[in-house]
Design a protein around this motif. Structure first.
Motif, PDB file in Angstrom:
ATOM      1  N   SER B 283      12.454  -7.504   2.894  1.00 57.75           N
ATOM      2  CA  SER B 283      13.072  -7.762   4.194  1.00 57.75           C
ATOM      3  C   SER B 283      12.908  -9.239   4.556  1.00 57.75           C
ATOM      4  CB  SER B 283      12.394  -6.882   5.242  1.00 57.75           C
ATOM      5  OG  SER B 283      12.348  -7.531   6.483  1.00 57.75           O
ATOM      6  N   ASP B 284      13.864  -9.757   5.331  1.00 61.76           N
ATOM      7  CA  ASP B 284      13.760 -11.149   5.788  1.00 61.76           C
ATOM      8  C   ASP B 284      12.913 -11.283   7.050  1.00 61.76           C
ATOM      9  OD1 ASP B 284      15.324 -12.106   3.766  1.00 61.76           O
ATOM     10  OD2 ASP B 284      17.161 -12.250   4.946  1.00 61.76           O
ATOM     11  N   TYR B 368      15.112 -21.948  -5.317  1.00 62.66           N
ATOM     12  CA  TYR B 368      16.278 -21.165  -4.900  1.00 62.66           C
ATOM     13  C   TYR B 368      15.945 -20.290  -3.694  1.00 62.66           C
ATOM     14  CZ  TYR B 368      18.413 -22.421  -9.404  1.00 62.66           C
ATOM     15  OH  TYR B 368      18.928 -23.094 -10.476  1.00 62.66           O
ATOM     16  N   ARG B 369      16.860 -20.192  -2.767  1.00 62.95           N
ATOM     17  CA  ARG B 369      16.596 -19.446  -1.542  1.00 62.95           C
ATOM     18  C   ARG B 369      16.808 -17.941  -1.768  1.00 62.95           C
ATOM     19  NH1 ARG B 369      16.904 -21.304   4.118  1.00 62.95           N
ATOM     20  NH2 ARG B 369      18.148 -23.023   3.336  1.00 62.95           N
ATOM     21  N   THR B 370      15.699 -17.218  -1.831  1.00 60.66           N
ATOM     22  CA  THR B 370      15.753 -15.782  -2.118  1.00 60.66           C
ATOM     23  C   THR B 370      15.763 -14.995  -0.817  1.00 60.66           C
ATOM     24  OG1 THR B 370      13.347 -15.758  -2.254  1.00 60.66           O
ATOM     25  CG2 THR B 370      14.543 -15.988  -4.313  1.00 60.66           C
ATOM     26  N   SER B 371      16.639 -15.363   0.064  1.00 60.03           N
ATOM     27  CA  SER B 371      16.631 -14.804   1.405  1.00 60.03           C
ATOM     28  C   SER B 371      17.967 -15.086   2.054  1.00 60.03           C
ATOM     29  CB  SER B 371      15.508 -15.483   2.199  1.00 60.03           C
ATOM     30  OG  SER B 371      15.774 -15.434   3.572  1.00 60.03           O
ATOM     31  N   ALA B 372      18.359 -14.181   2.973  1.00 65.35           N
ATOM     32  CA  ALA B 372      19.596 -14.430   3.721  1.00 65.35           C
ATOM     33  C   ALA B 372      19.295 -15.108   5.054  1.00 65.35           C
ATOM     34  CB  ALA B 372      20.346 -13.122   3.942  1.00 65.35           C
ATOM     35  N   PHE B 374      18.738 -18.235   7.194  1.00 59.52           N
ATOM     36  CA  PHE B 374      18.937 -19.686   7.263  1.00 59.52           C
ATOM     37  C   PHE B 374      19.687 -20.030   8.541  1.00 59.52           C
ATOM     38  CE2 PHE B 374      21.711 -17.705   3.987  1.00 59.52           C
ATOM     39  CZ  PHE B 374      22.878 -17.609   4.714  1.00 59.52           C
ATOM     40  N   TRP B 376      22.639 -21.975  10.867  1.00 60.07           N
ATOM     41  CA  TRP B 376      24.033 -22.463  10.786  1.00 60.07           C
ATOM     42  C   TRP B 376      24.189 -23.666  11.666  1.00 60.07           C
ATOM     43  CZ3 TRP B 376      27.442 -21.326   7.239  1.00 60.07           C
ATOM     44  CH2 TRP B 376      27.272 -20.136   6.512  1.00 60.07           C
TER      45      TRP B 376
ATOM     46  N   PRO C 234      19.696  -7.833   7.121  1.00 64.51           N
ATOM     47  CA  PRO C 234      18.635  -8.471   6.323  1.00 64.51           C
ATOM     48  C   PRO C 234      17.347  -7.651   6.180  1.00 64.51           C
ATOM     49  CG  PRO C 234      19.668 -10.066   7.779  1.00 64.51           C
ATOM     50  CD  PRO C 234      20.166  -8.720   8.205  1.00 64.51           C
ATOM     51  N   ILE C 249      24.213  -8.571   1.601  1.00 65.70           N
ATOM     52  CA  ILE C 249      23.305  -8.400   2.728  1.00 65.70           C
ATOM     53  C   ILE C 249      24.049  -8.708   4.022  1.00 65.70           C
ATOM     54  CG2 ILE C 249      21.087  -9.128   3.732  1.00 65.70           C
ATOM     55  CD1 ILE C 249      20.796  -7.922   0.920  1.00 65.70           C
ATOM     56  N   THR C 322      25.918 -12.069   3.439  1.00 65.00           N
ATOM     57  CA  THR C 322      25.469 -13.092   2.510  1.00 65.00           C
ATOM     58  C   THR C 322      25.389 -12.436   1.133  1.00 65.00           C
ATOM     59  OG1 THR C 322      24.132 -14.161   4.197  1.00 65.00           O
ATOM     60  CG2 THR C 322      23.536 -14.628   1.918  1.00 65.00           C
ATOM     61  N   LEU C 324      23.628 -12.480  -2.475  1.00 65.49           N
ATOM     62  CA  LEU C 324      22.538 -12.999  -3.295  1.00 65.49           C
ATOM     63  C   LEU C 324      22.788 -12.569  -4.735  1.00 65.49           C
ATOM     64  CD1 LEU C 324      21.231 -12.865  -0.347  1.00 65.49           C
ATOM     65  CD2 LEU C 324      19.063 -12.920  -1.538  1.00 65.49           C
ATOM     66  N   TRP C 339      19.088 -14.913  -5.295  1.00 59.61           N
ATOM     67  CA  TRP C 339      19.168 -16.070  -4.410  1.00 59.61           C
ATOM     68  C   TRP C 339      20.600 -16.248  -3.913  1.00 59.61           C
ATOM     69  CZ3 TRP C 339      18.454 -16.383  -9.667  1.00 59.61           C
ATOM     70  CH2 TRP C 339      19.469 -16.999 -10.397  1.00 59.61           C
ATOM     71  N   VAL C 340      20.741 -17.061  -2.894  1.00 58.77           N
ATOM     72  CA  VAL C 340      22.032 -17.163  -2.202  1.00 58.77           C
ATOM     73  C   VAL C 340      23.112 -17.756  -3.111  1.00 58.77           C
ATOM     74  CG1 VAL C 340      23.267 -18.188  -0.247  1.00 58.77           C
ATOM     75  CG2 VAL C 340      20.900 -17.408   0.032  1.00 58.77           C
ATOM     76  N   PRO C 343      26.799 -18.100   1.220  1.00 64.92           N
ATOM     77  CA  PRO C 343      26.057 -17.935   2.477  1.00 64.92           C
ATOM     78  C   PRO C 343      26.695 -16.930   3.437  1.00 64.92           C
ATOM     79  CG  PRO C 343      26.300 -20.252   1.941  1.00 64.92           C
ATOM     80  CD  PRO C 343      27.162 -19.498   0.983  1.00 64.92           C
ATOM     81  N   PHE C 344      28.018 -16.903   3.491  1.00 64.49           N
ATOM     82  CA  PHE C 344      28.638 -15.990   4.461  1.00 64.49           C
ATOM     83  C   PHE C 344      30.065 -15.655   4.064  1.00 64.49           C
ATOM     84  CE2 PHE C 344      30.751 -14.814   8.479  1.00 64.49           C
ATOM     85  CZ  PHE C 344      29.828 -13.905   8.981  1.00 64.49           C
ATOM     86  N   ARG C 398      22.205 -23.944   2.030  1.00 65.36           N
ATOM     87  CA  ARG C 398      21.631 -22.604   2.264  1.00 65.36           C
ATOM     88  C   ARG C 398      21.338 -21.865   0.962  1.00 65.36           C
ATOM     89  NH1 ARG C 398      25.350 -24.100   5.675  1.00 65.36           N
ATOM     90  NH2 ARG C 398      24.735 -24.304   7.852  1.00 65.36           N
ATOM     91  N   MET C 399      21.790 -22.408  -0.160  1.00 66.87           N
ATOM     92  CA  MET C 399      21.511 -21.775  -1.451  1.00 66.87           C
ATOM     93  C   MET C 399      20.092 -22.060  -1.936  1.00 66.87           C
ATOM     94  SD  MET C 399      25.121 -22.614  -3.276  1.00 66.87           S
ATOM     95  CE  MET C 399      26.651 -21.883  -2.650  1.00 66.87           C
TER      96      MET C 399
END
Lengths: 79, 376, 416
Positions: B283-284, B368-372, B374, B376, C234, C249, C322, C324, C339-340, C343-344, C398-399
């Motif tokens: 979970s984020d 690497y971003r392992t999450s949604a 972030f 905007w 999420p 997600i 998003t 991943l 990973w991303v 992003p959207f 965002r990646m």
């Protein structure tokens, strides 16, 4: 017409290879110098004709001949 | 002699039908669920296992969750159906963690349902959370096949899960935890049940390379495909002896060769066992997803009830539950107190086996971003 | 030998230990199957594989005694037209326990979100009582219904029984799920069916992918497996980030919707400062006892405040998902959380965009991937720049958590 003959020849060639061991189609494509996508189609036809068959490790899948598959399963099911 | 023709079943003579796909989900939805699809307003925890869901229309649904052992007899499934017919108009669902959820519209039926399920099936009601009040039940353990059906397990799955959940039963049926805790078990490191991002994961580990039975290899194996199945290139064919040779330093005990070749079993009763990993999450919420970290490199298999594994899990869970703040999952708790304190408080031993020396994961991955989550 | 209801069971002193204790027992389930299936047979029901559950008890007792498995892998996938969905198993104790000499598993594609009618569940029971061991898993790790244990010659009739269940059993037809180098059965959280957090229709997306890619699901042709999972928000209740190559997600882009009156109601029973404000990872929330303020520019949509105050807070209105990429278990190059990659994607474009992307990814991976290389590992080998071209995406901060920390950039375009 020639295309048909070539395809039949290729099918024969494929079956000869498949009879030896289970193959990953991508590896067989390299050996036979055929595009993998083309080979995928032909292998599907062979499977539909009942000449080739899938063999699965559970996580990855191979193709072989029906006879080879039966031989392999017989070997591994035996004690 | 001609064998007598056995009468065929209709299933044996029908033309195979393919690619028609799963039943459409819409036919599986309770009328009230279908009516309010996508129009739910909010939910609230009623009691452990029971969630009230209120729709914008004012309609209300109660979901009542019970833990199951995952391995179910069809005769149990039929009993589940009888209960769902009686209480839920014949609609129910399963969760992603092997729980069964009954869908009720009448709150007066909740207690009778719980009683009947307990009496007839012995399934405990629980496994939910009251996030508003930071009160959490332990989730059911997700797990793999183990000795029940797998050919490369380093341990059993169902037996350990049963033993751990017997010990932690009250944590499932009551709100006794400060935050979410998900325990998962995979019976070997191939992880057909991917458990690498769990609060606590129990992973079967082999410690010895496969035993090559040259004779059995000759009898039962395809040498080229066996060699090709090795992900690390540790196997080489020995053409002369019609067998394979193994470079022990390259082997990572995955058992892929045993899948291809029954002549080189990976199991080893004295050296198989489990590793315990902690502090993963997906979970984020609050803190980004984390991979679980190994904190116990190996505990030997001790069936039927694996007491050492059970006590270790219990120790970790209770130490965390005692020391964590509200909403703080194991990963967040360790992040606050540090691994030094984790090992100190749990009494687990830190050894050289817990220092990473597996070089195949590229360094780039860490960025690497392992999450949604972030901006905007 | 213990006898229950006129049915003889094998001696299983070790397994019997696992009938004790409060948690529901899988051993009881196996014994119950052994007893009930035999009783059903004696009562005249057609049962093709009597004694399978009894056989499993014997094998499992020996596994517990010997501290090792007694199963061997089989590669057979004897369902005509399909290359997956069956996991072959043979017992290495054929002479001692012939009942489970063959003990193959069939994976059945579950309905999206694991919603069932009792009619559908009974179909599975009726078919599996006749053609198999009567033992199941609800559900397997990928999400399929698992039918545990049958013989090679019953695989096709069992598949037919399920396919023609409406005609033969008055039930609901079911199709086979994935295994091997194919698209594995996609799965989804309960989404909009029951959850107000769902930012897109996870069930619809899951069903669409499953139906559109039946060929990819049933005819393995790739370097390795490929998993798709759909989570509505999420919180990720199906663990898509960790357990799928392509995780969708649900999320949103605009402001969290606030019902201030409902916040004040919550404030009567919980400490908003403790439970919400202090726990916000970007310190984007403030509470003065009357009004909850969220600085949405700082919000990273982690879901914590919404989880705590579901009646008062809701995801924004500009919803979507998003993507991943690359999540998988450890073998071979280590465990990966995805990973991303995008992003959207807005909700109304989501399914079509995902399909475009999936097809492009599969084309590339099928061409470039090595045997047993998951798509995440291929991206590591080839580089994100190449992958972004494949999926037609521009790089986005965002990646990553952070830019690279080395200047060793491959300026390929200058060195062609």
């Amino acid at each position: 017409m020639t295309e048909e003959i070539n395809k039949e020849e290729l099918k024969q060639k494929i079956l000869e290879h498949l009879a030896k061991k289970p193959w990953q189609v991508r590896d067989l494509a390299k050996v036979l110098r055929v595009k993998k996508k083309e080979l995928d189609k032909i292998v599907q036809e062979l499977i539909a004709e009942g000449k080739a068959a899938y063999w699965s490790s559970g996580s990855t899948t191979y193709v072989t001949t029906k006879e080879k598959l039966e031989e392999m399963e017989k070997k591994r099911s035996g004690t | 002699m001609v064998a007598q023709e056995v009468e065929k079943e209709p299933e044996e003579t029908l033309q195979p039908k393919t690619d028609f796909g799963p039943p459409h989900y819409e036919i599986m939805l309770h009328p009230v669920v279908k009516k309010n699809y996508g129009k739910w307003a909010y939910h609230e925890a009623v009691r452990p296992g029971v969630i009230k869901r209120v729709a914008e229309s004012g309609d209300v649904i109660y979901t009542v969750r019970f833990g199951t052992p995952r391995l179910l007899s069809i005769y149990t499934v039929r009993e589940i159906c009888e209960i769902a017919d009686k209480y839920c108009d014949g609609y129910l669902r399963f969760t992603s963690r092997h729980n069964v959820e009954f869908i009720l519209t009448d709150p007066d039926k909740i207690e009778p349902l719980i009683k009947e399920v307990q009496e007839k099936l012995g399934f405990p009601c629980g496994g939910t959370r009251d996030t508003t009040n930071a009160k959490y039940c332990l989730s059911n353990i997700i797990h793999t096949q183990g000795w029940v059906h797998c050919h490369t397990p380093a341990t059993d799955a169902s037996g350990i899960v049963k033993s751990v959940m017997d010990e932690l039963y009250d944590y499932f049926t009551d709100y006794k935890l400060p935050a979410q805790c998900r325990i998962s078990l995979a019976c070997c490191a191939n992880m057909c049940g991917a458990v690498h991002a769990s609060d606590i994961s129990i992973v079967g580990v082999h410690r010895k390379v496969p035993k090559i039975d040259d004779d059995a290899v000759r009898r039962t194996c395809e040498i080229p495909s066996t060699v090709a199945a090795c992900p690390t290139g540790a196997l080489k064919p020995d053409m002369k002896r019609k067998t394979v040779v193994l470079d022990k330093d390259k082997c990572m005990y995955c058992g892929n060769c045993y899948t291809m070749c029954p002549g080189m079993p990976i199991f080893d009763p004295d050296n198989d066992g489990v590793a315990i990993l902690v502090a993963g999450k997906v979970s984020d919420a609050r803190y980004p997803p984390q991979l679980s970290k190994v904190v116990v490199p190996w505990i030997g298999n001790n069936p039927p009830r694996w007491p050492e594994v059970v006590q270790t899990i219990k120790k970790i869970l209770e130490t965390w539950a005692t020391h964590a703040e509200k909403y703080e999952r194991i990963a967040e708790w360790v992040h606050r107190i540090g691994w030094e304190r984790f090992f100190e408080l749990t009494g687990l031993e830190f050894t050289e086996k817990l220092i990473d020396d597996y070089k195949r994961t590229p360094y780039i991955y860490a960025s690497y971003r392992t999450s949604a989550a972030f901006r905007w | 030998m213990p006898v229950v209801d006129g049915v003889e069971l094998p001696e299983t002193p070790l397994l019997d230990e696992l009938e004790k204790g409060p948690w529901p027992s899988f051993v009881k389930e196996i014994k119950k199957t052994a007893i009930e299936q035999e009783k059903a047979m004696k009562a005249g029901k057609k049962i093709k594989l009597p004694g399978a559950a009894k056989g499993l008890l014997k094998v499992l007792e020996l596994a517990y005694k010997d501290k090792r498995t007694h199963w061997k892998h089989g590669g057979i996938v004897s369902v005509i037209g399909y290359g997956g969905g069956v996991i072959g198993r043979y017992c290495d104790l054929e002479d001692q326990i012939p009942e489970v000499w063959h003990f193959h598993t069939i994976r059945i594609n579950m309905p999206a979100g694991w919603f069932y009618t009792t009619k559908a569940l009974r179909t599975i029971c009726d078919v599996w009582e006749k053609w198999g061991s009567g033992l199941t898993n609800f559900h397997g790790s990928t999400g399929d219904i698992i039918l545990l244990g049958t013989r090679t010659e019953y695989l096709q009739p069992c598949a037919n029984a399920l396919a023609y269940a409406d005609q033969l059993y008055g039930g609901v037809p079911f199709d086979i799920g994935g295994s091997g180098s194919d698209l594995r059965t996609p799965s989804a959280c309960m989404g909009p069916a029951l959850c107000e957090f769902a930012c897109y229709d996870t069930l619809k997306a899951c069903y669409e992918f499953t139906m559109r890619y039946q060929n990819e699901l049933h005819r393995p042709m790739w370097p390795y497996k490929f998993k798709i999972k759909c989570s509505g928000c999420p919180n990720d209740c199906v663990a898509a980030k960790a357990r799928s190559d392509f995780a969708i997600i649900g999320t949103w882009k605009d402001e969290i919707q606030i019902d201030q009156e409902a916040v004040r109601e919550y404030a009567k029973v919980i400490d908003i400062e403790e439970h919400v404000v202090k726990k916000c990872p970007t310190k984007a929330i403030s509470w003065d006892g009357k009004e909850l303020k969220i600085n949405n520019r700082e919000c990273i949509r982690c879901m914590h405040c919404i989880n705590v105050l579901p009646k008062a807070l809701k995801p924004g209105k500009e919803r979507g998902a998003t993507i991943l990429i690359g999540g998988k278990a450890p073998f071979v190059d280590g465990a990966i959380i995805g990973w991303v990659a995008v992003p959207f994607i807005p909700e109304n474009e989501l399914i079509e965009k995902c399909c475009e992307m999936l097809e492009a990814i599969w084309e590339w991976w099928d061409e470039e991937g090595k045997f047993r290389e998951r798509v995440g590992e291929l991206i590591w080998r080839k580089g994100m720049d190449e992958f972004l071209k494949v999926i037609n995406q521009k790089a986005d901060v965002r990646m990553v958590y952070a830019p690279r920390n080395n200047p060793f950039i491959f300026w390929r375009e200058l060195n062609e």
